[in-house]
Design a protein around this motif. Structure first.
Motif, short mmCIF file in Angstrom:
data_model
loop_
_atom_site.label_atom_id
_atom_site.label_comp_id
_atom_site.label_asym_id
_atom_site.label_seq_id
_atom_site.Cartn_x
_atom_site.Cartn_y
_atom_site.Cartn_z
N ARG A 219 10.74 10.11 1.59
CA ARG A 219 10.04 9.67 0.38
C ARG A 219 9.78 8.18 0.46
N PRO A 220 8.67 7.71 -0.09
CA PRO A 220 8.41 6.26 -0.10
C PRO A 220 9.46 5.51 -0.91
N THR A 221 9.66 4.26 -0.59
CA THR A 221 10.58 3.43 -1.36
C THR A 221 10.04 3.27 -2.78
N ARG B 259 9.75 -2.67 1.85
CA ARG B 259 10.49 -3.17 0.69
C ARG B 259 9.56 -3.54 -0.46
N TYR B 260 8.29 -3.82 -0.17
CA TYR B 260 7.31 -4.01 -1.23
C TYR B 260 5.93 -3.68 -0.70
N ALA B 261 5.00 -3.45 -1.61
CA ALA B 261 3.66 -3.06 -1.22
C ALA B 261 2.67 -3.67 -2.20
N LEU B 262 1.44 -3.79 -1.75
CA LEU B 262 0.38 -4.38 -2.55
C LEU B 262 -0.77 -3.39 -2.70
N VAL B 263 -1.41 -3.41 -3.86
CA VAL B 263 -2.60 -2.60 -4.06
C VAL B 263 -3.77 -3.43 -3.54
N HIS B 264 -4.42 -2.91 -2.51
CA HIS B 264 -5.56 -3.61 -1.90
C HIS B 264 -6.83 -3.03 -2.50
#
Length: 93
Positions: free
Chosen positions: A5-7, A66-71
């Motif tokens: 599962r995604p973090t 550990r973190y992600a951004l909406v592009h």
């Protein structure tokens, strides 16, 4: 290989992208290339090969970031103007 599962942060970014896409669709706007991205250095070592697939776009995104951004990608001038108009109308309320 089992898919993890995604973090929580990656799931949060995916949910935000989906909510934004739905709101834009309601306003009659479609951005051509919305996706979720993670910084290159943020993939954990145990996830170098294992990845999750974004069903809508077929994109491959690390599951352990550990973190992600909406592009939001790029869009044409008319789409940018339509987006600006929707934002301005909402801000005026």
């Amino acid at each position: 290989m089992a898919t993890r599962r995604p973090t929580p942060k990656l799931q949060e970014a995916t949910d935000a992208r989906d909510a934004l896409a739905a709101a834009l669709t309601q306003a009659g706007i479609q951005l051509p290339a919305m996706d979720v991205r993670t910084p290159w250095g943020d993939v954990l070592p145990d996830d170098m090969e294992e990845r999750t697939a974004d069903a809508a776009e077929g994109l491959r995104t690390p599951a352990s970031a550990r973190y992600a951004l909406v592009h939001l990608g790029v869009c044409s001038a008319p789409v940018a103007l339509a987006l600006a108009a929707v934002i301005a109308r909402g801000a005026a309320r």
